[in-house]
Design a protein around this motif. Structure first.
Motif, PDB file in Angstrom:
ATOM      1  N   TYR A  17      24.270 -14.925  -1.277  1.00 19.80           N
ATOM      2  CA  TYR A  17      23.963 -15.142  -2.691  1.00 19.80           C
ATOM      3  C   TYR A  17      23.181 -16.446  -2.896  1.00 19.80           C
ATOM      4  N   TRP A  18      23.763 -17.551  -2.441  1.00 21.16           N
ATOM      5  CA  TRP A  18      23.122 -18.851  -2.651  1.00 21.16           C
ATOM      6  C   TRP A  18      21.932 -19.063  -1.719  1.00 21.16           C
ATOM      7  N   GLY A  19      21.980 -18.422  -0.561  1.00 20.50           N
ATOM      8  CA  GLY A  19      20.863 -18.548   0.370  1.00 20.50           C
ATOM      9  C   GLY A  19      19.560 -18.051  -0.219  1.00 20.50           C
ATOM     10  N   TRP A  20      19.598 -16.895  -0.883  1.00 27.57           N
ATOM     11  CA  TRP A  20      18.369 -16.347  -1.467  1.00 27.57           C
ATOM     12  C   TRP A  20      17.936 -17.100  -2.719  1.00 27.57           C
ATOM     13  N   ILE A  21      18.882 -17.694  -3.425  1.00 27.51           N
ATOM     14  CA  ILE A  21      18.509 -18.558  -4.553  1.00 27.51           C
ATOM     15  C   ILE A  21      17.749 -19.780  -4.032  1.00 27.51           C
ATOM     16  N   ILE A  22      18.254 -20.375  -2.948  1.00 23.42           N
ATOM     17  CA  ILE A  22      17.565 -21.523  -2.346  1.00 23.42           C
ATOM     18  C   ILE A  22      16.193 -21.112  -1.830  1.00 23.42           C
ATOM     19  N   ALA A  23      16.104 -19.913  -1.247  1.00 16.43           N
ATOM     20  CA  ALA A  23      14.812 -19.426  -0.745  1.00 16.43           C
ATOM     21  C   ALA A  23      13.799 -19.315  -1.876  1.00 16.43           C
ATOM     22  N   PHE A  24      14.245 -18.837  -3.033  1.00 16.40           N
ATOM     23  CA  PHE A  24      13.324 -18.709  -4.174  1.00 16.40           C
ATOM     24  C   PHE A  24      12.905 -20.081  -4.695  1.00 16.40           C
ATOM     25  N   ILE A  25      13.847 -21.038  -4.695  1.00 17.40           N
ATOM     26  CA  ILE A  25      13.492 -22.398  -5.120  1.00 17.40           C
ATOM     27  C   ILE A  25      12.426 -22.977  -4.183  1.00 17.40           C
ATOM     28  N   LEU A  26      12.592 -22.770  -2.876  1.00 21.40           N
ATOM     29  CA  LEU A  26      11.638 -23.297  -1.899  1.00 21.40           C
ATOM     30  C   LEU A  26      10.266 -22.649  -2.039  1.00 21.40           C
ATOM     31  N   VAL A  27      10.234 -21.326  -2.236  1.00 22.32           N
ATOM     32  CA  VAL A  27       8.930 -20.657  -2.360  1.00 22.32           C
ATOM     33  C   VAL A  27       8.255 -21.065  -3.671  1.00 22.32           C
ATOM     34  N   SER A  28       9.056 -21.324  -4.715  1.00 25.51           N
ATOM     35  CA  SER A  28       8.489 -21.801  -5.983  1.00 25.51           C
ATOM     36  C   SER A  28       7.883 -23.196  -5.810  1.00 25.51           C
ATOM     37  N   LEU A  29       8.599 -24.075  -5.114  1.00 29.41           N
ATOM     38  CA  LEU A  29       8.078 -25.421  -4.841  1.00 29.41           C
ATOM     39  C   LEU A  29       6.816 -25.345  -3.984  1.00 29.41           C
ATOM     40  N   GLN A  30       6.799 -24.381  -3.074  1.00 29.49           N
ATOM     41  CA  GLN A  30       5.625 -24.194  -2.230  1.00 29.49           C
ATOM     42  C   GLN A  30       4.400 -23.828  -3.060  1.00 29.49           C
ATOM     43  N   VAL A  31       4.571 -22.912  -4.004  1.00 29.30           N
ATOM     44  CA  VAL A  31       3.470 -22.492  -4.873  1.00 29.30           C
ATOM     45  C   VAL A  31       3.005 -23.662  -5.749  1.00 29.30           C
ATOM     46  N   ILE A  32       3.961 -24.390  -6.314  1.00 27.27           N
ATOM     47  CA  ILE A  32       3.621 -25.534  -7.172  1.00 27.27           C
ATOM     48  C   ILE A  32       2.853 -26.594  -6.383  1.00 27.27           C
ATOM     49  N   ALA A  33       3.340 -26.885  -5.161  1.00 32.77           N
ATOM     50  CA  ALA A  33       2.646 -27.868  -4.320  1.00 32.77           C
ATOM     51  C   ALA A  33       1.235 -27.401  -3.983  1.00 32.77           C
ATOM     52  N   GLY A  34       1.090 -26.090  -3.729  1.00 31.44           N
ATOM     53  CA  GLY A  34      -0.239 -25.541  -3.439  1.00 31.44           C
ATOM     54  C   GLY A  34      -1.195 -25.742  -4.602  1.00 31.44           C
ATOM     55  N   SER A  46       0.132 -32.663  -0.043  1.00 35.24           N
ATOM     56  CA  SER A  46      -0.187 -31.783   1.084  1.00 35.24           C
ATOM     57  C   SER A  46       0.948 -31.735   2.103  1.00 35.24           C
ATOM     58  N   LEU A  47       1.563 -32.889   2.369  1.00 30.38           N
ATOM     59  CA  LEU A  47       2.687 -32.923   3.304  1.00 30.38           C
ATOM     60  C   LEU A  47       3.917 -32.228   2.725  1.00 30.38           C
ATOM     61  N   LEU A  48       4.129 -32.348   1.417  1.00 32.33           N
ATOM     62  CA  LEU A  48       5.223 -31.609   0.769  1.00 32.33           C
ATOM     63  C   LEU A  48       5.000 -30.113   0.889  1.00 32.33           C
ATOM     64  N   HIS A  49       3.747 -29.690   0.780  1.00 36.99           N
ATOM     65  CA  HIS A  49       3.389 -28.281   0.936  1.00 36.99           C
ATOM     66  C   HIS A  49       3.824 -27.784   2.317  1.00 36.99           C
ATOM     67  N   SER A  50       3.572 -28.581   3.347  1.00 35.88           N
ATOM     68  CA  SER A  50       3.980 -28.235   4.710  1.00 35.88           C
ATOM     69  C   SER A  50       5.503 -28.263   4.853  1.00 35.88           C
ATOM     70  N   LEU A  51       6.152 -29.230   4.205  1.00 34.22           N
ATOM     71  CA  LEU A  51       7.606 -29.354   4.281  1.00 34.22           C
ATOM     72  C   LEU A  51       8.300 -28.129   3.697  1.00 34.22           C
ATOM     73  N   PHE A  52       7.863 -27.692   2.511  1.00 29.38           N
ATOM     74  CA  PHE A  52       8.535 -26.578   1.840  1.00 29.38           C
ATOM     75  C   PHE A  52       8.417 -25.282   2.637  1.00 29.38           C
ATOM     76  N   ILE A  53       7.250 -25.020   3.220  1.00 28.16           N
ATOM     77  CA  ILE A  53       7.095 -23.777   3.977  1.00 28.16           C
ATOM     78  C   ILE A  53       7.895 -23.842   5.268  1.00 28.16           C
ATOM     79  N   SER A  54       8.036 -25.039   5.841  1.00 31.61           N
ATOM     80  CA  SER A  54       8.838 -25.187   7.059  1.00 31.61           C
ATOM     81  C   SER A  54      10.306 -24.893   6.771  1.00 31.61           C
ATOM     82  N   LEU A  55      10.832 -25.458   5.688  1.00 32.08           N
ATOM     83  CA  LEU A  55      12.226 -25.222   5.313  1.00 32.08           C
ATOM     84  C   LEU A  55      12.450 -23.755   4.950  1.00 32.08           C
TER      85      LEU A  55
END
Length: 309
Positions: A248-265, A278-287
């Motif tokens: 449950y919480w894992g997929w919520i965190i995944a959505f938060i990370l992909v949202s941050l990835q899009v925003i950083a992009g 740019s480094l935050l963009h790399s960090l979010f996709i790595s996590l």
């Protein structure tokens, strides 16, 4: 394992995972600052000596990346051997340890080959993805270390067929997203399109005219698809897996990370390649990739539990 040594293993696992993140971000920093030849065509030495005699920004970035990679490699080796000995009853440990070491060595060899002989953009784009697999393996080993005291239900998961296939599919697809993003960096296509979300906001339906625009917009389209896909999976998990907190919480965190990835992009475009963004963009996709790989581990455990009950 004695309690005090178990806590020490936890610390080693955390430090190694953070170290692998530093390797990923350091590699991204080398690429984004064009510091790949800071040490010239020399490897493992730097401009003809083990310790660089003349320090420039490029030398500092490249040499620091090499130093961190070497130091963290020792930590990875310690973590792998320790988990093999202390957690040999956990069936995933040996495989993950092998992946961590194999892909860590492979990414180092590709980096060395780039310095010594040079590589094409499409080969260089694989470098980040290979490093990412090693990071994910180390992160999963760390997660297993923290599972031993059984404070959450990661061992006793029950994932149904629909979520299993979505998990496998989106994880494999995330690697395509990673590759297209690395290709944007290595082909110098980051600012080919200066509008967002379209390449030209004044004409949203205009097709890309140049190869670099296709590379850039291909990555944006791939990122949009994974955003929608993870949103769908999160809604599904919230409806059907309320009792399984790790899912449950894992997929919520995944959505938060992909949202941050899009925003950083988007902010990469708005800030004209600001280095921190740019480094935050790399960090979010790595996590995100590491978390998706952990979901694959949960899927494998669920299938194993089904067969043995």
């Amino acid at each position: 394992m004695q309690h005090r040594y178990y806590w020490l293993l936890k610390w080693v696992a955390v430090l190694t995972t953070l170290g692998m993140l530093l390797i990923l971000l350091g590699g991204a920093l080398v690429t984004k600052t064009d510091s790949g030849l800071g040490c010239g065509r020399n490897w493992p030495d730097c401009n003809g000596s083990l310790i660089p005699k003349e320090i420039t920004t490029e030398v500092l970035i490249e040499f620091s990346h090499r130093f961190v990679t070497g130091a963290v490699s020792i930590l990875v080796l310690i973590l792998v051997i320790w988990t093999w000995r202390a957690l040999k009853h956990v069936k995933e440990v040996k495989f993950l340890g092998f992946l961590a070491i194999f892909f860590l060595v492979l990414q180092a060899l590709i980096g060395a080959a780039q310095v010594l002989w040079g590589q094409g953009d499409f080969i260089l784009a694989l470098h980040f993805g290979i490093s990412l697999i090693s990071f994910a393996a180390v992160m999963l080993l760390a997660m297993i270390v923290f599972e031993v005291d059984q404070k959450f239900d990661a061992v006793r998961v029950d994932i149904q067929k629909k979520l299993k296939w979505h998990t496998i599919g989106v994880t494999l697809y995330s690697y395509i997203v990673v590759y297209t993003g690395a290709l944007v960096r290595h082909t110098g296509s980051s600012l080919t399109c200066t509008s967002w979300p379209f390449c030209d906001n004044s004409d949203p339906f205009k097709l890309p005219a140049k190869m670099y625009e296709w590379v850039h917009m291909g990555h944006r389209f791939a990122a949009f698809l994974i955003f929608v896909w993870i949103l769908y999976i999160m809604v599904h998990a919230m409806k059907h897996y309320k009792e399984q907190k790790v899912v449950y919480w894992g997929w919520i965190i995944a959505f938060i990370l992909v949202s941050l990835q899009v925003i950083a992009g988007a902010f990469i475009i708005y800030t004209h390649l600001n280095l921190i963004v740019s480094l935050l963009h790399s960090l979010f996709i790595s996590l995100l990739f590491g978390l998706l790989c952990y979901f694959i581990l949960l899927v494998a455990r669920s299938s194993y539990n089904e067969k043995n009950h």
